[in-house]
Write an enzyme that holds these catalytic residues in place. Structure first.
Site, PDB file in Angstrom:
ATOM      1  N   GLU A 114       5.568   3.745   5.417  1.00 52.52           N
ATOM      2  CA  GLU A 114       4.737   2.810   4.796  1.00 52.52           C
ATOM      3  C   GLU A 114       4.471   1.302   5.748  1.00 52.52           C
ATOM      4  O   GLU A 114       4.650   1.422   6.765  1.00 52.52           O
ATOM      5  CB  GLU A 114       5.651   1.892   3.511  1.00 52.52           C
ATOM      6  CG  GLU A 114       5.802   2.794   2.375  1.00 52.52           C
ATOM      7  CD  GLU A 114       6.624   2.125   1.342  1.00 52.52           C
ATOM      8  OE1 GLU A 114       7.398   1.081   1.533  1.00 52.52           O
ATOM      9  OE2 GLU A 114       6.908   2.677   0.342  1.00 52.52           O
ATOM     10  N   HIS A 230       1.764  -8.293  -5.528  1.00 47.59           N
ATOM     11  CA  HIS A 230       1.501  -7.148  -5.342  1.00 47.59           C
ATOM     12  C   HIS A 230       0.220  -6.903  -5.582  1.00 47.59           C
ATOM     13  O   HIS A 230      -0.525  -7.532  -6.622  1.00 47.59           O
ATOM     14  CB  HIS A 230       2.387  -6.125  -6.000  1.00 47.59           C
ATOM     15  CG  HIS A 230       2.245  -4.475  -5.495  1.00 47.59           C
ATOM     16  ND1 HIS A 230       1.143  -3.828  -5.595  1.00 47.59           N
ATOM     17  CD2 HIS A 230       3.396  -3.880  -5.116  1.00 47.59           C
ATOM     18  CE1 HIS A 230       1.319  -2.521  -5.076  1.00 47.59           C
ATOM     19  NE2 HIS A 230       2.734  -2.764  -4.488  1.00 47.59           N
ATOM     20  N   ARG A 276       0.259  -7.162   2.283  1.00 44.30           N
ATOM     21  CA  ARG A 276       0.145  -7.113   0.935  1.00 44.30           C
ATOM     22  C   ARG A 276      -0.644  -8.495   0.652  1.00 44.30           C
ATOM     23  O   ARG A 276      -1.449  -8.387  -0.112  1.00 44.30           O
ATOM     24  CB  ARG A 276       1.466  -7.248   0.316  1.00 44.30           C
ATOM     25  CG  ARG A 276       1.710  -6.246  -0.505  1.00 44.30           C
ATOM     26  CD  ARG A 276       3.192  -6.070  -0.973  1.00 44.30           C
ATOM     27  NE  ARG A 276       3.625  -4.682  -1.004  1.00 44.30           N
ATOM     28  CZ  ARG A 276       4.587  -4.265  -1.255  1.00 44.30           C
ATOM     29  NH1 ARG A 276       5.562  -5.091  -1.931  1.00 44.30           N
ATOM     30  NH2 ARG A 276       5.254  -3.100  -1.020  1.00 44.30           N
ATOM     31  N   HIS A 335       5.440 -10.069  -7.583  1.00 44.68           N
ATOM     32  CA  HIS A 335       5.989  -8.795  -7.554  1.00 44.68           C
ATOM     33  C   HIS A 335       7.511  -9.038  -7.135  1.00 44.68           C
ATOM     34  O   HIS A 335       8.540  -8.361  -7.459  1.00 44.68           O
ATOM     35  CB  HIS A 335       5.474  -7.781  -6.774  1.00 44.68           C
ATOM     36  CG  HIS A 335       5.933  -6.797  -6.464  1.00 44.68           C
ATOM     37  ND1 HIS A 335       6.132  -5.588  -7.398  1.00 44.68           N
ATOM     38  CD2 HIS A 335       6.610  -5.924  -5.243  1.00 44.68           C
ATOM     39  CE1 HIS A 335       6.774  -4.483  -6.825  1.00 44.68           C
ATOM     40  NE2 HIS A 335       6.915  -4.561  -5.527  1.00 44.68           N
ATOM     41  N   ARG A 370       7.928  -9.988   2.782  1.00 45.49           N
ATOM     42  CA  ARG A 370       8.980  -8.884   2.762  1.00 45.49           C
ATOM     43  C   ARG A 370       8.503  -7.666   3.173  1.00 45.49           C
ATOM     44  O   ARG A 370       7.414  -7.225   2.832  1.00 45.49           O
ATOM     45  CB  ARG A 370       9.628  -8.825   1.363  1.00 45.49           C
ATOM     46  CG  ARG A 370      10.504  -7.534   1.313  1.00 45.49           C
ATOM     47  CD  ARG A 370      10.953  -7.649  -0.191  1.00 45.49           C
ATOM     48  NE  ARG A 370      10.052  -7.422  -1.034  1.00 45.49           N
ATOM     49  CZ  ARG A 370       9.501  -6.121  -1.423  1.00 45.49           C
ATOM     50  NH1 ARG A 370      10.310  -5.074  -0.985  1.00 45.49           N
ATOM     51  NH2 ARG A 370       8.763  -5.975  -2.444  1.00 45.49           N
TER      52      ARG A 370
HETATM   53  C1  SIN Z   1       5.515  -0.373  -4.205  1.00 46.76           C
HETATM   54  O1  SIN Z   1       5.942   0.849  -4.191  1.00 46.76           O
HETATM   55  O2  SIN Z   1       4.065  -0.288  -3.651  1.00 46.76           O
HETATM   56  C2  SIN Z   1       6.544  -1.472  -3.963  1.00 46.76           C
HETATM   57  C3  SIN Z   1       7.370  -1.319  -2.761  1.00 46.76           C
HETATM   58  C4  SIN Z   1       8.045  -2.569  -2.479  1.00 46.76           C
HETATM   59  O3  SIN Z   1       7.760  -3.506  -3.297  1.00 46.76           O
HETATM   60  O4  SIN Z   1       8.985  -2.352  -1.326  1.00 46.76           O
END
Ligand code: SIN
Length: 526
Positions: A114, A230, A276, A335, A370
């Site tokens: 990720e 988010h 993000r 989020h 985060r």
């Molecule tokens: C997501 O799946 O985009 C959220 C994952 C996260 O907040 O760590």
């Protein structure tokens, strides 16, 4: 009032609370859950996975470095070391409790990548349903553990404190009856604050009540200004908003404006996989200007959508969208809260008898932002650490006490508060907007006594977030001030604050005058 006494009271039933409960072997545990078990917690809704350095070429020190890099100089290094080094053994514990992670054909754990992770280290379950599988496994383990008593649909709203020691909580059970639960140790595991904001991917129950309860009892909170938005909540008029996981962008899904033009490559080298807050701001500025923004996975995922992303697929289909063939409308939404109840490496708060864990706690791991998939990791690692600390100290004997709750009233202004917070303390903040929001909250608070206990708690958390956001005159991680758009190295320090200090700060303001002053000094947005 009905009295319950237990060794350990855990308020909240997400992943952190349940891991803590399961690890408290030999003690009687009472878990208070606002909703039925498995519902009403952000953990169950998590689409992203759990990060842990389990790959052959990976190492916890690499994971630590990635975590600190994303935290923009504010992460507590010791706490980040704890989660990254203890993570792999907790993954093994989850497997023992019955959690099924996705695996490759040869049976090895499948490790995904990720944004901002330098190695493949994200474990998922059923594609984008990691949280659901985690809560299923923990819930079933709980059912096999008779000394854990779960009170579902039960709302704890005020801590019982005597002689500077937390001794339990007042609650209302599913039928609205008053409960007084006394305990040798109390663990706050109530989750985040997303439910306070007009746009959120969190359950409405995640509205920071545990933070307010702790603050009212005198506990110190930390990093309250850092809320992560988010970028891609699905914008189809449903609240709370369903999430379109970042993994879609990881697979190559593109962000398009109203004209169908891809805009992220012109903003950041990593385009849709930029941090993000950068992506959220780019979308926010377009939506604020009246545009619509879309996430287009038709080429990158296409026909594989239902298998690869079953949760997002379900959300889209329920809204009449077919993401195999059309782009998904998206907007940023609250989020995750990096701040919370200030705790040490054992999850102890500044109040004797009170621990905090999961999103309700601020261990300092995340700093100003985060790293994706570090939240469930922190929840499970600290869930075990808190339990170990309580077991070592032997907080066994519940203390009998007979105080009365102080909250009362029936008025609730949650919707106006949510609109106010998303506007003034959302993706972008400014001094004038923050002062105006604070003035409104103070005005509401002057009507105290008339509010429900839950709304009174929400007001406390809201004002602590706003005051912390006012005091940070710079932009860093999840906190963006359009009147101070740069990161200021001199402000690379964490904010720790009590309710008393918050109120003293507010009393020192002449809110009417400061709003005018702020408007004058407000710089042009960057
Ligand atoms: C997501 O799946 O985009 C959220 C994952 C996260 O907040 O760590």
């Amino acid at each position: 009032m009905e009295q319950i006494s237990t060794d350990v009271l855990i308020i909240g039933a997400g992943a952190a609370g349940l891991v803590c409960a399961l690890e408290l072997e030999g003690l009687d545990v009472c878990v208070v859950a606002k909703a039925p078990l498995g519902e009403g917690s952000s953990s169950a809704w998590a689409q992203g996975g759990i990060a842990a350095a389990m790959g052959e070429d990976d190492h916890p020190e690499h994971h630590l470095k990635d975590t600190l890099d994303v935290g923009v100089e504010l992460s507590c290094k010791d706490a980040a070391r704890v989660i990254t080094h203890e993570g792999p053994e907790l993954i093994e514990a989850l497997i023992q409790w019955g959690m099924n992670f996705d695996r490759c054909d040869v049976g090895k754990l499948r490790l995904g990548r990720e944004a901002a992770h330098s190695f493949r280290r994200i474990l998922h379950a059923n594609g984008d349903s990691t949280g659901k599988e985690l809560m299923r496994a923990l819930g079933q383990a709980l059912m096999r553990t008779p000394q854990i008593n779960v009170l579902e649909n039960c709302h704890a709203y005020e801590l019982i404190v005597e002689n500077a020691r937390v001794k339990g909580a007042f609650a209302k059970d599913a039928l609205g009856n008053d409960l007084q639960i006394t305990a040798g140790a109390v663990v706050m595991a109530t989750g985040g604050v997303g439910g306070l904001f007009g746009y959120t991917t969190n359950p409405q129950t995640a509205c920071g009540e545990g933070l307010a309860m702790a603050a009212r009892a005198g506990a110190r909170l930390a990093d309250m200004e850092f809320v992560q938005f988010h970028p891609t909540a699905i914008d189809v008029g449903i609240k709370p908003m369903p999430l379109a996981t970042e993994a879609l962008r990881g697979e190559g899904a593109e962000l398009l404006d109203s004209r169908g033009v891809r805009f992220m490559p012109a903003i950041h080298d990593d385009a849709e996989l930029a941090p993000r807050d950068v992506v959220a701001r780019a979308i926010w500025r377009r939506t604020k200007a009246g545009e619509k923004v879309y996430l287009d996975a038709t080429k990158a995922v296409g026909a594989a959508f239902p298998d690869r992303f079953p949760t997002v697929w379900g959300y889209c289909r329920n809204s009449g969208l077919d993401p195999r063939e059309e782009a998904i409308p998206v907007t940023p939404a609250a989020h995750y809260h990096m701040g919370g109840i200030d705790v040490d490496l054992d999850g102890r708060s500044s109040l004797f008898g009170l621990w905090a864990v999961g999103e309700a706690a601020c261990t300092g791991v995340h700093g100003a932002n985060r790293l994706a998939s570090n939240s469930l990791l922190e929840a499970i690692v600290f869930g075990r650490r808190v339990a170990k600390d309580i077991l070592m100290k032997n907080y066994k004997d519940p203390i009998y006490t007979d105080p009365q709750p102080t909250s009362s009233g029936t008025r609730d202004l949650s919707q106006p508060l949510a609109d106010l917070l998303y506007k003034a303390c959302g993706v972008e903040r400014s001094e004038s907007g923050l002062y105006e929001a604070l003035a409104q909250i103070v005005d509401w608070q002057d009507q105290k006594g008339s509010f429900t206990p839950s709304f009174a708690n929400k007001l406390i958390v809201a004002k602590m977030i706003i005051v912390s956001a006012l005091e940070r005159r710079e932009s860093r991680g999840g906190h963006f001030r359009n009147d101070y758009p740069q990161t200021d190295p001199k402000q690379a320090r964490r904010h720790k604050i009590t309710l008393r200090e918050t109120d003293a700060f507010i009393r020192g303001l002449n809110l009417g005058t400061d709003i005018q002053g702020a408007e004058k000094s407000c710089q042009k947005p960057a």
